[in-house]
Write an enzyme that holds these catalytic residues in place. Structure first.
Site, mmCIF file in Angstrom:
data_model
loop_
_atom_site.group_PDB
_atom_site.id
_atom_site.type_symbol
_atom_site.label_atom_id
_atom_site.label_comp_id
_atom_site.label_asym_id
_atom_site.label_seq_id
_atom_site.Cartn_x
_atom_site.Cartn_y
_atom_site.Cartn_z
ATOM 1 N N GLN A 75 11.462 -16.735 2.381
ATOM 2 C CA GLN A 75 10.474 -17.453 1.574
ATOM 3 C C GLN A 75 10.333 -18.916 2.023
ATOM 4 O O GLN A 75 9.222 -19.430 2.159
ATOM 5 C CB GLN A 75 10.852 -17.413 0.084
ATOM 6 N N ASP A 99 5.388 -11.189 -4.931
ATOM 7 C CA ASP A 99 6.614 -11.504 -5.670
ATOM 8 C C ASP A 99 6.660 -12.965 -6.126
ATOM 9 O O ASP A 99 7.588 -13.352 -6.824
ATOM 10 C CB ASP A 99 7.851 -11.188 -4.826
ATOM 11 N N ASP A 150 -9.165 -8.314 -3.958
ATOM 12 C CA ASP A 150 -9.014 -7.817 -2.592
ATOM 13 C C ASP A 150 -9.143 -8.987 -1.625
ATOM 14 O O ASP A 150 -10.073 -9.781 -1.718
ATOM 15 C CB ASP A 150 -10.073 -6.756 -2.291
ATOM 16 N N ASP A 168 1.509 -13.365 3.629
ATOM 17 C CA ASP A 168 2.813 -12.815 3.263
ATOM 18 C C ASP A 168 2.670 -11.307 3.090
ATOM 19 O O ASP A 168 2.858 -10.766 2.008
ATOM 20 C CB ASP A 168 3.297 -13.473 1.969
ATOM 21 N N SER A 169 2.343 -10.630 4.164
ATOM 22 C CA SER A 169 2.004 -9.206 4.073
ATOM 23 C C SER A 169 3.238 -8.319 4.134
ATOM 24 O O SER A 169 4.323 -8.744 4.511
ATOM 25 C CB SER A 169 1.066 -8.825 5.220
ATOM 26 N N SER A 170 3.021 -7.061 3.774
ATOM 27 C CA SER A 170 4.058 -6.056 3.982
ATOM 28 C C SER A 170 3.867 -5.450 5.367
ATOM 29 O O SER A 170 3.206 -6.037 6.226
ATOM 30 C CB SER A 170 3.979 -4.980 2.894
ATOM 31 N N ASP A 171 4.414 -4.282 5.606
ATOM 32 C CA ASP A 171 4.298 -3.639 6.912
ATOM 33 C C ASP A 171 2.851 -3.224 7.181
ATOM 34 O O ASP A 171 2.067 -3.033 6.245
ATOM 35 C CB ASP A 171 5.209 -2.411 6.969
ATOM 36 N N TYR A 236 16.671 -7.047 5.848
ATOM 37 C CA TYR A 236 15.481 -6.585 6.560
ATOM 38 C C TYR A 236 15.910 -5.792 7.793
ATOM 39 O O TYR A 236 16.986 -6.047 8.344
ATOM 40 C CB TYR A 236 14.595 -7.759 6.978
#
Length: 287
Positions: A75, A99, A150, A168-171, A236
Site C-alpha cells: 500500500q 480495500d 465502472d 490498484d488492480s487485481s490479476d 503474494y
C-alpha cells in the site's frame, strides 16, 4: 462469469490454501483461526478470515489480496512512489482500490486536495470497513470521494484532470482484465494534467516475466519513462509484487519530495532510500 464459490468448509484441516492457474505449482498456506465473512457479490467471491500469523486476511476469488500484517509494503509503495515523484500532487485518482488502504496513504500528503476512488464493487468496500477498522478513520476525510462506477465509463465521462493516477488492480482476469489494455491506458493519459505520474500494480516479474515485459513495452509506447519497482510482500505469489511507475516529465527512480517527519513516523515500509533501492532490479530482469 462468476467463478464457482468455494465454501469455507473446503479449508483443509484449518488451513487456507491459495492455488491459482496464474502461478501453477505454487501454493501459500495460512492457518485459520476463525472465518469472519464469506459472501458472493455480483463480481466476485469474498472471504475474510482471522489467521494465526497474519491477522485478518482479505481473499477475493480464492486469491489473497491483503493481510493486516504485511499490507504496508504494497500500500505504501503503490501510493508513495508516484506521489513523491510529483512536486505538488493535488488531485489523485485511484482505480479499483476496493480495500481503501491506498486511499489511507494518499490523504497523508498535505498537498492532496482531492482523492477520488473509483471502484466497481461496493460490497468489498463495506466488508473492508467492517473487518479492517484501522482504515475507517480516513473514509470520511474531507479530501476523499468514493465512486461506485465502472472505471472505463468514469474515465470516458470525467471532465477534470488528475495529477496522479494509481491503478490498484487485481490479476489480469475478469473483472479486471480491461485494466491491462492499451486502450485503457490511453484513456488514463487523457485524464492526466500537464505534470503527472501513473503507478500500476503488475504481478511478480519472477512468475510473469513475459506478461510484465509486454506491459512495459505497451507503456513505453505511451509514456517517456516507465520503470519497474520491486516490493516485498510475504503473502503474494513469489513473495513480491512489481509496480510500474510512468511519467512523461522525468525519471521516476528518485523522489522529488520526501516525507515530513510526522508522516515518516507513520510509515512502516516506505522511505527515500527504499524508493531508490526498489528500482534496482536483478541483473536478468533489467529489460
Amino acid at each position: 462469469m462468476i467463478n464457482n464459490f468455494k465454501s469455507v468448509w473446503e479449508i483443509e484441516s484449518g488451513w487456507f490454501s491459495e492455488k491459482d492457474t496464474m502461478w501453477p505449482g505454487i501454493s501459500l498456506w495460512l492457518k485459520v483461526k476463525k472465518v469472519l465473512l464469506e459472501q458472493k457479490t455480483k463480481f466476485q467471491d469474498i472471504l475474510i478470515f482471522e489467521s494465526e500469523s497474519f491477522w485478518n486476511v482479505l481473499v477475493l476469488d480464492w486469491v489473497i489480496q491483503l493481510t493486516q500484517r504485511d499490507e504496508a509494503s504494497y500500500q505504501e509503495m503503490l501510493a508513495h512512489l508516484p506521489l513523491f515523484n510529483h512536486l505538488c500532487p493535488e488531485r489523485v485518482l485511484i482505480i479499483w482500490g476496493w480495500d481503501l488502504w491506498i486511499l489511507r496513504e494518499v490523504v497523508k500528503h498535505n498537498t492532496v486536495k482531492d482523492a477520488v476512488l473509483c471502484e466497481i464493487d461496493e460490497w468489498v468496500i463495506n466488508a473492508s470497513k467492517k473487518f479492517f477498522p484501522e482504515i475507517s478513520a480516513n473514509i470520511d476525510n474531507t479530501k476523499t470521494k468514493i465512486l461506485i462506477w465502472d472505471w472505463s465509463d468514469f474515465l470516458n465521462n470525467n471532465k477534470e484532470k488528475f495529477d496522479v493516477i494509481i491503478v490498484d488492480s487485481s490479476d489480469p482476469i475478469w473483472p479486471a482484465n480491461s485494466l491491462f489494455t492499451k486502450d485503457f491506458y490511453k484513456s488514463i493519459k487523457d485524464n492526466l494534467s500537464i505534470w503527472w505520474i501513473v503507478a500500476i500494480q503488475w504481478e511478480s516479474l519472477f512468475l510473469h516475466r513475459e506478461l510484465a515485459s509486454n506491459l512495459k513495452g505497451l507503456m513505453k509506447d505511451l509514456f517517456k519513462f516507465a520503470d519497474y519497482s520491486q516490493v516485498h510482500v510475504p503473502t503474494y505469489p513469489g513473495w513480491n509484487i512489481w509496480l510500474l511507475v510512468c511519467s512523461d516529465i522525468h525519471d521516476v527512480k528518485s523522489p522529488v519530495r520526501r516525507p515530513s517527519e510526522n508522516m515518516q513516523n507513520s510509515l512502516k515500509y516506505y522511505s527515500e532510500d527504499i524508493h531508490k533501492a526498489s528500482f534496482v532490479l536483478p541483473e536478468g530482469y533489467k529489460n
